[in-house]
Scaffold this active site. Structure first.
Site, PDB file in Angstrom:
ATOM      1  N   TYR A 138       0.320  -0.968 -12.240  1.00 19.38           N
ATOM      2  CA  TYR A 138      -1.076  -0.898 -12.675  1.00 19.38           C
ATOM      3  C   TYR A 138      -1.192  -0.187 -14.024  1.00 19.38           C
ATOM      4  CZ  TYR A 138      -1.406  -2.221  -7.805  1.00 19.38           C
ATOM      5  OH  TYR A 138      -1.221  -2.875  -6.606  1.00 19.38           O
ATOM      6  N   TYR A 181      -9.321   6.024 -11.989  1.00 19.60           N
ATOM      7  CA  TYR A 181      -9.168   6.583 -10.635  1.00 19.60           C
ATOM      8  C   TYR A 181      -8.932   8.091 -10.660  1.00 19.60           C
ATOM      9  CZ  TYR A 181      -7.398   1.738  -9.998  1.00 19.60           C
ATOM     10  OH  TYR A 181      -7.194   0.392 -10.000  1.00 19.60           O
ATOM     11  N   CYS A 239     -12.711   6.555 -28.284  1.00 15.52           N
ATOM     12  CA  CYS A 239     -13.969   7.316 -28.359  1.00 15.52           C
ATOM     13  C   CYS A 239     -14.703   7.307 -27.031  1.00 15.52           C
ATOM     14  CB  CYS A 239     -14.823   6.763 -29.490  1.00 15.52           C
ATOM     15  SG  CYS A 239     -14.018   7.046 -31.057  1.00 15.52           S
ATOM     16  N   GLU A 258       3.745  -7.193   1.376  1.00 12.51           N
ATOM     17  CA  GLU A 258       3.218  -7.363   0.011  1.00 12.51           C
ATOM     18  C   GLU A 258       3.294  -6.061  -0.773  1.00 12.51           C
ATOM     19  OE1 GLU A 258      -0.828  -8.451   0.886  1.00 12.51           O
ATOM     20  OE2 GLU A 258      -0.338 -10.493   1.469  1.00 12.51           O
ATOM     21  N   PRO A 259       4.484  -5.496  -0.949  1.00 13.26           N
ATOM     22  CA  PRO A 259       4.551  -4.220  -1.690  1.00 13.26           C
ATOM     23  C   PRO A 259       4.320  -4.441  -3.182  1.00 13.26           C
ATOM     24  CG  PRO A 259       6.764  -5.036  -1.297  1.00 13.26           C
ATOM     25  CD  PRO A 259       5.827  -5.999  -0.590  1.00 13.26           C
ATOM     26  N   GLY A 260       3.630  -3.508  -3.803  1.00 15.19           N
ATOM     27  CA  GLY A 260       3.427  -3.582  -5.252  1.00 15.19           C
ATOM     28  C   GLY A 260       3.919  -2.301  -5.897  1.00 15.19           C
ATOM     29  N   ARG A 273      -5.403   4.132 -15.560  1.00 16.12           N
ATOM     30  CA  ARG A 273      -5.510   4.780 -14.239  1.00 16.12           C
ATOM     31  C   ARG A 273      -6.182   6.153 -14.272  1.00 16.12           C
ATOM     32  NH1 ARG A 273      -1.795   6.141 -11.558  1.00 16.12           N
ATOM     33  NH2 ARG A 273      -2.665   5.619  -9.536  1.00 16.12           N
ATOM     34  N   GLY A 290       0.751  -1.245   0.000  1.00 16.60           N
ATOM     35  CA  GLY A 290       0.000   0.000   0.000  1.00 16.60           C
ATOM     36  C   GLY A 290       0.780   1.292   0.000  1.00 16.60           C
TER      37      GLY A 290
HETATM   38  C1  LIG Z   1      -3.018  -4.837  -4.354  1.00 12.93           C
HETATM   39  C2  LIG Z   1      -2.566  -5.525  -3.138  1.00 12.93           C
HETATM   40  C3  LIG Z   1      -1.276  -5.294  -2.635  1.00 12.93           C
HETATM   41  C4  LIG Z   1      -0.321  -4.307  -3.231  1.00 12.93           C
HETATM   42  O1  LIG Z   1      -0.744  -2.991  -3.084  1.00 12.93           O
HETATM   43  P1  LIG Z   1       0.229  -1.799  -3.486  1.00 12.93           P
HETATM   44  O2  LIG Z   1      -0.534  -0.601  -3.155  1.00 12.93           O
HETATM   45  O3  LIG Z   1       0.516  -1.911  -4.930  1.00 12.93           O
HETATM   46  O4  LIG Z   1       1.462  -1.920  -2.652  1.00 12.93           O
HETATM   47  C5  LIG Z   1      -0.884  -6.020  -1.529  1.00 12.93           C
HETATM   48  N1  LIG Z   1      -1.703  -6.911  -0.939  1.00 12.93           N
HETATM   49  C6  LIG Z   1      -2.946  -7.161  -1.388  1.00 12.93           C
HETATM   50  C7  LIG Z   1      -3.785  -8.150  -0.711  1.00 12.93           C
HETATM   51  C8  LIG Z   1      -3.420  -6.467  -2.497  1.00 12.93           C
HETATM   52  O5  LIG Z   1      -4.672  -6.694  -2.938  1.00 12.93           O
END
Ligand SMILES: *Cc1c(COP(=O)(O)O)cnc(C)c1O
Length: 420
Positions: A372, A318, A343, A275-277, A314, A240
């Protein structure tokens, strides 16, 4: 920090002028920098270095490209996955099954079976019934599923509503107040090792306050569960952390996040899962696009580019901001709107924005497009599926092909009864 810089007035990805990529691959195209991916992975690892036991699972929905996953696998990252397809990708990139965390509110029985079959390291349960099904299935296969229960800590992450996941009305996790009773009923079931808690309150977080509040609630729950006789050896703190889509707005650093985690979790005595994304891949990618027209507008001109909402969803989805920069800026600025050819009025990247002066034929980039971005691309309006390129020092390679409309048409059928 990233490795997209101007040299002699021309934007480079590491040592490669992005004009060379436009020439070789065409536009639009996503460009990833390997050095930036590695740097972000290392900064994140360094931020957690003082914590005793940690595991990092990259949330691969942010960028599931196999080459990107390979870079992160080499950094020791596992994967946080939300579908069977993502399990297959993580394995294809060389990640170990035991380093895979399986999240997601709607795992099908086939996906749970697949996860058990390959031996993934952790199932994040979203509801009690899922735990019961998983236990029975694992027991039948002569296995024990390693699992944690995702709780909804009921905090407002203060982010965009569509990426907020930790409020009680969101679809994710079980209410934290019900966790203890669910633990009492599920633990001890044959086939299930229910060993901890998970939470993930949202994405693009700019304030550590809600995260800290959620983590403190988790800490209280861990104590409560232990007091009730449950053994807890894992807590999954989710992802997050935000990234700076606008240069001037600076999110908390991984180091500040790590310090907060260290302070809040110091007595927990668990393995902390992360769980970094976005924070790993966001700034490691740009979307390179070419200006088709500069169209006069009522208030400001429209810069019509060859990238669209089907390539980068995005802004349409968003209202997200992506900085736009000319690849060869003249130093002059203009106020303009930036839109794609699709369009839909929603196919607009920016309104009333002060940008580098560009004219038809010029190249520009949308910054911070590594997360994303390509993964949400579609072929809407029968446009090609956008390709991806990775740069490594002086070299670059196509890591996902442009999929032409003809290839997509070839996968469609006209039934016999419609032929003339
Ligand atoms: C999307 C998600 C993440 C990653 O979120 P980021 O904001 O990209 O870091 C981690 N854990 C879970 C369960 C998610 O759904």
């Amino acid at each position: 920090m990233d490795h997209f810089d101007y040299r002699d007035g021309l934007l480079h990805a590491e040592n490669v002028p992005v004009t060379a990529i436009a020439e070789a691959v065409g536009t639009p195209v996503y460009i990833y920098s390997r050095a930036t991916l590695e740097r972000h992975a290392q900064v994140f690892k360094a931020a957690l270095a003082k914590l005793p036991r940690t595991h990092i699972a990259f949330a691969i929905k942010a960028n599931p490209n196999i080459a990107v996953l390979k870079v992160l696998a080499k950094q020791g990252f596992g994967a946080d996955v939300v579908s069977g397809g993502e399990i297959a990708r993580a394995l294809a990139a060389g990640m170990k099954a035991e380093d895979i965390v399986f999240s997601g509110v709607g795992k099908t029985r086939a996906e749970l079976h697949y996860g058990l079959d390959v031996g993934i390291g952790q199932f994040n349960l979203e509801l009690e019934e899922e735990g019961a099904v998983l236990a029975e299935m694992a027991h039948g296969m002569g296995k024990t599923a390693s699992a944690v229960l995702r709780v909804n800590p009921d905090v407002d992450a203060g982010t965009h509503a569509k990426i907020s996941t930790g409020k009680s009305e969101n679809k994710f996790g079980v209410p934290i107040s019900e966790a203890r009773a669910i633990f009492d009923r599920l633990s001890g079931q044959p086939g299930l090792n229910l060993r901890g808690i998970a939470c993930h309150i949202g994405s693009q977080l700019f304030d550590l306050g809600p995260l800290e509040a959620a983590y403190r609630r988790i800490g209280d729950l861990v104590a409560e569960l232990r007091a009730a006789g449950h053994s807890i050896d894992r807590v999954d703190l989710g992802g997050g952390l935000g990234v700076p889509y606008e240069r001037a707005k600076v999110p908390p650093s991984p180091a500040e996040y790590g310090e907060m985690v260290e302070r809040v979790t110091k007595d927990w005595d668990v393995t902390l899962m992360f769980e970094p994304g976005r924070v790993i891949v966001g700034n490691a990618g740009v979307l390179l696009t070419r200006v088709i027209w500069v169209k006069p507008g009522v208030v400001h001109p429209y810069v019509i580019v060859d990238a669209a909402m089907n390539d980068l969803a995005r802004p349409a989805m968003y209202d997200a901001w992506h900085d736009f920069e000319a690849v060869a800026p003249t130093g002059e600025k203009m106020v303009a709107n930036i839109a794609g050819p699709v369009c839909e009025t929603g196919d607009t990247f920016a309104m009333n924005r002060s940008i580098d002066v560009v004219k038809a034929g010029d190249l520009g980039v949308f910054r911070t497009a590594g997360a994303y971005g390509a993964t949400m691309a579609s072929t809407y309006n029968s446009r090609a599926l956008v390709p991806e390129v990775m740069v490594d020092g002086d070299k670059f390679a196509v890591v996902a092909d442009r999929i032409a409309p003809e290839a997509i048409i070839a996968a469609e059928r006209v039934p016999d009864w419609l032929q003339d």
